[in-house]
Design a protein around this motif. Structure first.
Motif, PDB file in Angstrom:
ATOM      1  N   SER A 174       0.810  -1.210   0.000  1.00 61.85           N
ATOM      2  CA  SER A 174       0.000   0.000   0.000  1.00 61.85           C
ATOM      3  C   SER A 174       0.846   1.264   0.000  1.00 61.85           C
ATOM      4  CB  SER A 174      -0.938   0.011   1.206  1.00 61.85           C
ATOM      5  OG  SER A 174      -0.201   0.122   2.414  1.00 61.85           O
ATOM      6  N   HIS A 175       2.153   1.134   0.193  1.00 62.93           N
ATOM      7  CA  HIS A 175       3.032   2.293   0.171  1.00 62.93           C
ATOM      8  C   HIS A 175       3.899   2.326  -1.076  1.00 62.93           C
ATOM      9  CE1 HIS A 175       1.919   2.131   4.453  1.00 62.93           C
ATOM     10  NE2 HIS A 175       2.168   3.416   4.465  1.00 62.93           N
ATOM     11  N   MET A 177      -3.829   1.693  -6.730  1.00 71.04           N
ATOM     12  CA  MET A 177      -5.002   2.362  -7.298  1.00 71.04           C
ATOM     13  C   MET A 177      -6.189   1.402  -7.346  1.00 71.04           C
ATOM     14  SD  MET A 177      -5.429   4.492 -10.843  1.00 71.04           S
ATOM     15  CE  MET A 177      -4.874   6.007 -10.039  1.00 71.04           C
ATOM     16  N   GLN A 178      -5.945   0.145  -7.685  1.00 75.62           N
ATOM     17  CA  GLN A 178      -7.034  -0.829  -7.679  1.00 75.62           C
ATOM     18  C   GLN A 178      -7.609  -0.993  -6.277  1.00 75.62           C
ATOM     19  OE1 GLN A 178      -5.869  -4.543  -9.478  1.00 75.62           O
ATOM     20  NE2 GLN A 178      -5.074  -3.575 -11.327  1.00 75.62           N
ATOM     21  N   LEU A 179      -6.752  -0.997  -5.259  1.00 77.57           N
ATOM     22  CA  LEU A 179      -7.225  -1.107  -3.878  1.00 77.57           C
ATOM     23  C   LEU A 179      -8.133   0.067  -3.523  1.00 77.57           C
ATOM     24  CD1 LEU A 179      -7.145  -2.333  -1.000  1.00 77.57           C
ATOM     25  CD2 LEU A 179      -5.075  -0.969  -0.613  1.00 77.57           C
ATOM     26  N   ALA A 180      -7.709   1.282  -3.872  1.00 76.43           N
ATOM     27  CA  ALA A 180      -8.519   2.464  -3.561  1.00 76.43           C
ATOM     28  C   ALA A 180      -9.859   2.417  -4.292  1.00 76.43           C
ATOM     29  CB  ALA A 180      -7.746   3.724  -3.924  1.00 76.43           C
ATOM     30  N   LEU A 181      -9.842   1.987  -5.540  1.00 77.83           N
ATOM     31  CA  LEU A 181     -11.078   1.964  -6.323  1.00 77.83           C
ATOM     32  C   LEU A 181     -12.012   0.852  -5.866  1.00 77.83           C
ATOM     33  CD1 LEU A 181      -9.537   2.698  -9.822  1.00 77.83           C
ATOM     34  CD2 LEU A 181     -10.937   4.231  -8.446  1.00 77.83           C
ATOM     35  N   VAL A 182     -11.464  -0.300  -5.486  1.00 78.28           N
ATOM     36  CA  VAL A 182     -12.302  -1.367  -4.928  1.00 78.28           C
ATOM     37  C   VAL A 182     -12.961  -0.893  -3.642  1.00 78.28           C
ATOM     38  CG1 VAL A 182     -12.213  -3.632  -3.813  1.00 78.28           C
ATOM     39  CG2 VAL A 182     -11.113  -3.299  -6.013  1.00 78.28           C
ATOM     40  N   SER A 183     -12.210  -0.197  -2.801  1.00 76.75           N
ATOM     41  CA  SER A 183     -12.777   0.344  -1.562  1.00 76.75           C
ATOM     42  C   SER A 183     -13.858   1.371  -1.865  1.00 76.75           C
ATOM     43  CB  SER A 183     -11.676   0.983  -0.712  1.00 76.75           C
ATOM     44  OG  SER A 183     -10.647   0.070  -0.437  1.00 76.75           O
ATOM     45  N   PHE A 236     -17.390  -9.638  -1.650  1.00 80.67           N
ATOM     46  CA  PHE A 236     -16.140  -9.002  -2.045  1.00 80.67           C
ATOM     47  C   PHE A 236     -14.936  -9.864  -1.657  1.00 80.67           C
ATOM     48  CE2 PHE A 236     -16.593  -4.589  -3.601  1.00 80.67           C
ATOM     49  CZ  PHE A 236     -17.985  -4.521  -3.629  1.00 80.67           C
ATOM     50  N   THR A 237     -14.998 -10.477  -0.491  1.00 79.52           N
ATOM     51  CA  THR A 237     -13.902 -11.347  -0.051  1.00 79.52           C
ATOM     52  C   THR A 237     -13.770 -12.571  -0.952  1.00 79.52           C
ATOM     53  OG1 THR A 237     -14.230 -10.647   2.249  1.00 79.52           O
ATOM     54  CG2 THR A 237     -12.985 -12.659   1.889  1.00 79.52           C
ATOM     55  N   ALA A 238     -14.896 -13.219  -1.240  1.00 76.71           N
ATOM     56  CA  ALA A 238     -14.872 -14.414  -2.084  1.00 76.71           C
ATOM     57  C   ALA A 238     -14.344 -14.101  -3.478  1.00 76.71           C
ATOM     58  CB  ALA A 238     -16.268 -15.021  -2.163  1.00 76.71           C
ATOM     59  N   ARG A 287      -0.381  -9.507  -4.565  1.00 77.32           N
ATOM     60  CA  ARG A 287      -0.910  -8.217  -4.992  1.00 77.32           C
ATOM     61  C   ARG A 287      -2.428  -8.269  -5.156  1.00 77.32           C
ATOM     62  NH1 ARG A 287       2.590  -6.608 -10.099  1.00 77.32           N
ATOM     63  NH2 ARG A 287       2.955  -8.847 -10.175  1.00 77.32           N
ATOM     64  N   THR A 288      -2.947  -9.355  -5.708  1.00 74.71           N
ATOM     65  CA  THR A 288      -4.402  -9.466  -5.862  1.00 74.71           C
ATOM     66  C   THR A 288      -5.077  -9.626  -4.512  1.00 74.71           C
ATOM     67  OG1 THR A 288      -4.003 -10.547  -7.993  1.00 74.71           O
ATOM     68  CG2 THR A 288      -6.221 -10.682  -7.086  1.00 74.71           C
ATOM     69  N   LEU A 289      -4.447 -10.337  -3.599  1.00 78.73           N
ATOM     70  CA  LEU A 289      -5.021 -10.534  -2.277  1.00 78.73           C
ATOM     71  C   LEU A 289      -5.142  -9.219  -1.507  1.00 78.73           C
ATOM     72  CD1 LEU A 289      -6.081 -12.862  -0.547  1.00 78.73           C
ATOM     73  CD2 LEU A 289      -3.804 -13.076   0.452  1.00 78.73           C
ATOM     74  N   LEU A 290      -4.342  -8.231  -1.884  1.00 76.33           N
ATOM     75  CA  LEU A 290      -4.441  -6.922  -1.240  1.00 76.33           C
ATOM     76  C   LEU A 290      -5.846  -6.349  -1.375  1.00 76.33           C
ATOM     77  CD1 LEU A 290      -2.737  -4.558   0.082  1.00 76.33           C
ATOM     78  CD2 LEU A 290      -2.529  -3.658  -2.238  1.00 76.33           C
ATOM     79  N   LEU A 291      -6.518  -6.629  -2.487  1.00 74.23           N
ATOM     80  CA  LEU A 291      -7.851  -6.084  -2.727  1.00 74.23           C
ATOM     81  C   LEU A 291      -8.888  -6.656  -1.770  1.00 74.23           C
ATOM     82  CD1 LEU A 291      -7.871  -6.235  -6.638  1.00 74.23           C
ATOM     83  CD2 LEU A 291      -6.998  -4.431  -5.149  1.00 74.23           C
TER      84      LEU A 291
END
Length: 576
Positions: free
Chosen positions: A165-166, A173-179, A320-322, A336-340
Motif C-alpha cells: 500500500s506504500h 489504485m485498484q485497492l482504492a477503487l475497490v474500496s 467481495f472477499t470471495a 498483490r491481488t489478495l491486497l484487494l
C-alpha cells in the motif's frame, strides 16, 4: 440458547474513538515512506519507469511503453496519474516524490472509503444490536461509528497492507477503487445518487487500472445482491439499482474492448499440494489479524447470512472477499491481488467486536503486545548497532548484507521514532486502564503496533532500506568508475545497454542522467556516438553477436551493493 442477533451492546460500549486519535493512526501509517527516499526496485520502479516516460513525452499515452517494451499490466490510469504528478510538480521536487503524493492520497482514500462503507453497513437494521427491555442499548449511529472505527483499525493492522500500500503501483489504485466501489454499494440504500456515482467512477477506474474483468464481476455480483436484498429498499428501487450496475458493467466491458485491454490472465487451479500450502501460508499471514476475527464473525452471525433473509452487512463483504480471494488463487501475483480483499476482511473483522468474549480480547491484546513490542525492540537494537557498532552481531550482519552502506544520524527521524515509541508505551498503559468497555479496544493495540513498526522502519532504517532497495547507490558507483576511467563528464552522455531490464535502464537515465539506448535497438550511427556500454553479466557470452568487441575495452564488473545477483559489466569505447 443462541440469540438470533448475537450483538448485545450497551450504550457504554460505543464510546467514540477520539477523531484526533483516529487521524493520528492514519497519518502515522500513510505518511512514513513518502519523503526521504528514492523509488524502490521491483513493482514500484517498474511502474515509475512508464510514468517518467509519459511525463517526458517519450511514450504514447494510450499505449505506455519505454524502449519499445510494454508494461506487464495493461493499466492506463495509474501511469497517467503519476505522469501528471511529475509534470505539475515544482522544479525543486523530485519525480520520485511527486508520484508518491497522489498514491499516498489513494491509500488515504482506501481508509476513508472503508470507514464510510462499514458505517452504512452497520446502520442497517440487521446489523444493529439487540434492543433491551428497559432501554440502554447502543444508539444506531453511535454503534455504526464504533464499528467503522474498528474496521479502519483492523485494516491498518493487516500485515499484508504495509508494503504494497506504500508502493507506487497499479495495485494501490485498484485497492482504492475497490474500496470506493465497496463504499458505494454499502451506502446505496441511504444515498442512492452519490452511491451510484461512486460505484460508476470506481468501476470505470478499475477498468483503466488493469482490472476490467474484475470490475465487470463486481458490477454483476453487486447488482444481483441488490435484487436479492428485500429488506433495505423497495423491490422497484432495488431493480433500478441493479439495472444501473448491470449497465455500468456493460460500459466497462465496452471500454475495455475499445482500448484493447481485455486480456485473460487467470491460471488453472494448482494441482501441486506444495503450491496450495504456500497460498494458504500467504493468506494466513497476509490477512492477519483480520482472518481469525472474520471466522468468528461468520460463526456468531451465521443465522444472519445462512438464512433466506440474509443481512447485507455480512453478505456484501463476504461477496467481495470471495471474489478477491478466488481471483488471487488464479493469478500469478497472488499477494498483490489478495491486497484487494483486505477492506472486506477488515469489515467482517469489525463485526466480530460486538460478540467477542473477554478472554479472546485479552488473548489478542497479549499477543499483540508481545509481538509488536518485540519487533520495535529489534528495530531499535539494530539501529543502535548501525550507529555505534554495538551490539556487534547486528552491526556485522548489516555490513555483510549491505556492503558499502555508511550509517547516518538524523535528528528528525530520531525524534519522530522516539515519540512514536513513547506513544506506544502510553497506548499500552491507556488500553489496560481506561475505556475497557469500548468495542474498538481489541483493535487499538494491533493497529497501533502495526503503525509503530512501519513508522520505525521508515524513520530509523530509512537510509539502510533506501540503500538496499533503490538503484541510486549502484548508479553512483558506476559513475565513479566512469570518472576514474575517463576524466570527461558522466552526465547527459550516451550509454548503450545490453540485457538490462526496463527498471535498470530507467535507473541509469533517472539517477545518472544518461541517454540510454538498448544496443539491439540502436542504429549503427547511434552506436558510434556512445562511449559507454553496460552489459548484464549473464548475457556477456552473447555480446560478440551484437557489437564488435575489438572496439571496446572491458573496465570491470560492478555488483549492486545489496544484491550480488544483479551485476553488470562496464565497457569503454577504445579511442581510434
Amino acid at each position: 440458547m443462541t440469540q438470533p442477533n448475537p450483538a448485545i451492546v450497551p450504550q457504554s460500549a460505543v464510546r467514540r474513538l477520539p477523531r484526533i486519535a483516529l487521524w493520528l493512526f492514519c497519518a502515522a501509517y500513510v505518511l512514513p515512506g513518502m519523503f526521504g527516499r528514492e523509488p524502490w526496485k521491483g513493482n514500484e520502479f517498474n511502474t515509475f519507469s512508464y510514468m517518467l516516460a509519459l511525463a517526458e513525452g517519450s511514450s504514447d499515452w494510450l499505449t505506455p511503453s519505454i524502449w519499445g517494451r510494454l508494461p506487464e499490466l495493461d493499466a492506463l490510469l495509474p501511469y497517467w496519474l503519476g505522469a501528471w504528478a511529475i509534470q505539475i510538480a515544482p522544479p525543486w521536487m523530485s519525480a520520485g516524490l511527486a508520484v508518491r503524493i497522489p498514491f499516498a492520497m489513494l491509500l488515504a482514500l482506501t481508509l476513508a472509503s472503508t470507514w464510510h462503507g462499514v458505517y452504512y453497513l452497520a446502520l442497517s437494521p440487521q446489523a444493529q444490536p439487540v434492543a433491551f427491555a428497559f432501554g440502554g442499548e447502543a444508539k444506531p449511529k453511535d454503534y455504526a461509528r464504533t464499528i467503522a472505527d474498528g474496521a479502519v483499525l483492523a485494516l491498518i493492522a493487516c500485515l499484508g497492507l504495509a508494503l504494497l500500500s506504500h508502493e507506487v503501483s497499479p495495485i494501490l489504485m485498484q485497492l482504492a477503487l475497490v474500496s470506493f466501489v465497496f463504499y458505494g454499494v454499502a451506502a446505496l440504500p441511504y444515498h442512492p445518487r452519490y452511491s451510484l456515482t461512486a460505484v460508476t467512477i470506481g468501476l470505470l477506474g478499475l477498468c483503466l487500472s488493469g482490472a476490467p474483468s474484475f470490475a465487470v464481476l463486481m458490477a454483476v455480483g453487486s447488482g444481483l445482491l441488490c435484487l436479492l436484498d428485500r429488506q433495505s429498499t423497495s423491490i422497484q428501487t432495488a431493480r433500478l439499482h441493479a439495472l444501473w450496475l448491470f449497465l455500468v458493467g456493460m460500459l466497462v466491458a465496452a471500454l475495455a474492448y475499445t482500448l484493447d485491454i481485455w486480456h485473460w490472465r487467470l491460471l488453472p487451479l494448482h494441482d501441486d499440494p506444495q503450491a496450495w500450502r504456500s497460498l494458504l501460508r500467504l493468506l494466513v499471514w497476509f490477512t492477519w489479524p483480520a482472518w481469525p476475527l472474520t471466522l468468528w464473525t461468520l460463526w456468531r452471525w451465521r443465522r444472519q447470512w445462512a438464512s433466506l433473509h440474509w443481512s447485507r452487512h455480512l453478505v456484501l463483504p463476504m461477496w467481495f472477499t470471495a471474489l478477491t480471494v478466488s481471483t488471487a488463487l488464479l493469478t500469478h501475483s497472488s499477494s498483490r491481488t489478495l491486497l484487494l480483499a483486505l477492506p472486506a476482511f477488515a469489515t467482517l473483522a469489525a463485526f466480530a467486536l460486538p460478540t467477542l468474549r473477554r478472554s479472546v480480547a485479552a488473548l489478542i491484546d497479549w499477543f499483540t503486545l508481545l509481538f509488536f513490542s518485540g519487533s520495535a525492540l529489534i528495530i531499535w537494537i539494530i539501529w543502535i548497532a548501525m550507529q555505534t557498532g554495538w551490539p556487534t552481531t547486528p552491526a556485522k550482519n548489516v555490513a555483510r548484507l549491505a556492503p558499502g552502506f555508511e550509517p547516518s544520524f538524523g535528528w528528525l527521524a530520531f525524534i519522530v521514532a522516539l515519540a512514536a515509541t513513547a506513544m506506544w508505551g502510553w497506548l499500552v498503559v491507556w488500553r489496560s486502564a481506561k475505556n475497557r468497555h469500548a468495542l474498538w479496544k481489541s483493535l487499538v493495540l494491533p493497529a497501533g503496533g502495526a503503525a509503530l513498526c512501519w513508522l520505525l522502519l521508515l524513520t530509523l532504517w530509512l537510509p539502510l532500506l533506501d540503500f538496499a532497495f533503490s538503484y541510486k547507490p549502484w548508479v553512483q558507483q558506476i559513475q565513479t568508475v566512469m570518472a576514474k576511467q575517463d576524466a570527461g563528464k558522466t552526465h547527459d552522455v550516451c550509454l548503450l545497454s545490453y540485457g538490462l531490464n526496463t527498471s535498470q535502464m530507467t535507473a541509469f537515465h533517472y539517477h545518472g542522467g544518461f541517454d540510454v539506448k538498448p544496443v539491439d535497438k540502436a542504429s549503427a550511427a547511434q552506436q558510434l556516438g556512445c562511449p559507454w556500454l553496460v552489459v548484464d553479466n549473464d548475457l556477456r557470452p552473447e555480446l560478440p553477436q551484437v557489437v564488435r568487441l575489438n572496439e571496446w575495452t572491458r573496465v570491470r564488473s560492478i555488483y549492486r551493493p545489496a544484491d550480488k545477483k544483479e551485476n553488470v559489466t562496464l565497457y569503454h569505447r577504445r579511442q581510434p
